[in-house]
Design a protein around this motif. Structure first.
Motif, short mmCIF file in Angstrom:
data_model
loop_
_atom_site.label_atom_id
_atom_site.label_comp_id
_atom_site.label_asym_id
_atom_site.label_seq_id
_atom_site.Cartn_x
_atom_site.Cartn_y
_atom_site.Cartn_z
N SER A 49 -43.03 -7.40 -27.99
CA SER A 49 -42.08 -8.57 -28.20
C SER A 49 -42.89 -8.71 -29.59
N GLN A 94 -38.96 -13.64 -23.44
CA GLN A 94 -39.78 -13.29 -22.66
C GLN A 94 -39.98 -14.11 -21.24
N ASP A 166 -36.53 -9.15 -23.91
CA ASP A 166 -37.98 -9.50 -24.03
C ASP A 166 -37.62 -8.75 -22.02
#
Ligand SMILES: Nc1ncnc2c1ncn2[C@@H]1O[C@H](COP(=O)(O)OP(=O)(O)OP(=O)(O)O)[C@@H](O)[C@H]1O
Ligand SMILES: [Mg+2]
Length: 223
Positions: A49, A94, A166
């Motif tokens: 990330s 994410q 992500d």
């Protein structure tokens, strides 16, 4: 080979947490050309990330050289980077990045408007992701997988040149993961999109042009 969209040379990034320095990336190199889909794999905490947030300019490297769309990140100010993120680079975070006070349809319309894209085929996009019935719902009224697909629809609605994703299939069942992959690779193959995809989904990784592994703070070819 197309234009170089990302060029990272000897990039390093650490976080300072209290007295501790967390060295995440060091000596990282990557060249990503337009038209490419590249997968990045690596264990939890390896820096995936962090890597994406360097490539969208939310973070800056501590050292090394990073060029985005041919411009040196060091020479770009916040406004340049915001413009890049609005229309050319879409990041699929994410945890999904929807605006909580807007329903799904308005989230898409707002992102498209910010990107200066005019009217779009939002309904087609939502139908392709099987969330057309959720258009009027707010993000907190969606399941994790529905939220992930809505965030993806927002990213595609801006018609970006590059998507940094992500784990785009992280919360999805096999059927929906397949639909998401189809959306990505249709656009990549049509030459409209390049992608850097962090994923644990080996099916998705194998469909990319290259698979890279993040090990000890740097990228290497994954076998
Ligand atoms: N803002 C921050 N401050 C301090 N440490 C951080 C920060 N963000 C991330 N880290 C640390 O940096 C390392 C890399 O984090 P990162 O989120 O990039 O990993 P990741 O590969 O994406 O992990 P995951 O697969 O679990 O999502 C981890 O050790 C993490 O704890
Ligand atoms: Mg992560």
């Amino acid at each position: 080979m197309g234009q170089i969209l990302i060029q990272a040379e000897g990039v390093s990034k650490s976080y300072i947490s209290g007295r501790e320095t967390i060295r995440v990336l060091h000596g990282l190199n990557l060249t990503l050309h337009s038209g490419e889909a590249v997968a990045v794999v690596g264990p939890s905490g390896s820096g995936k990330s962090t890597l994406l947030n360097l490539f969208n300019g939310l973070l800056r490297p501590d050292s090394g050289r990073l060029q985005l769309f041919g411009a040196d990140l060091a020479s770009m100010n916040g406004r340049d980077l915001a413009a890049l993120r609005r229309s050319r680079i879409a990041t699929l975070f994410q945890d999904g990045n929807l605006i909580p006070t807007l329903n799904v349809a308005r989230n898409l319309a707002f992102r498209r408007h910010l990107a200066g894209r005019g009217d779009g085929d939002d309904e087609v996009l939502l139908e392709a992701l099987e969330i057309a019935a959720m258009a009027g719902r707010y993000p907190d009224q969606l399941s994790g997988g529905q939220r992930q697909r809505a965030a993806l629809a927002c990213a595609f609605a801006t018609a970006p040149e590059l998507i940094l994703a992500d784990e785009p299939t992280g919360s999805l069942d096999i059927h929906n993961a397949e639909r998401v992959m189809q959306l990505f690779f249709d656009r990549v193959q049509a030459g409209h999109l390049s992608a850097l995809i962090v994923t644990h989904n080996l099916q998705l990784a194998r469909r990319c042009d290259r698979v890279l592994e993040l090990v000890d703070g740097a990228l290497r070819t994954w076998h």
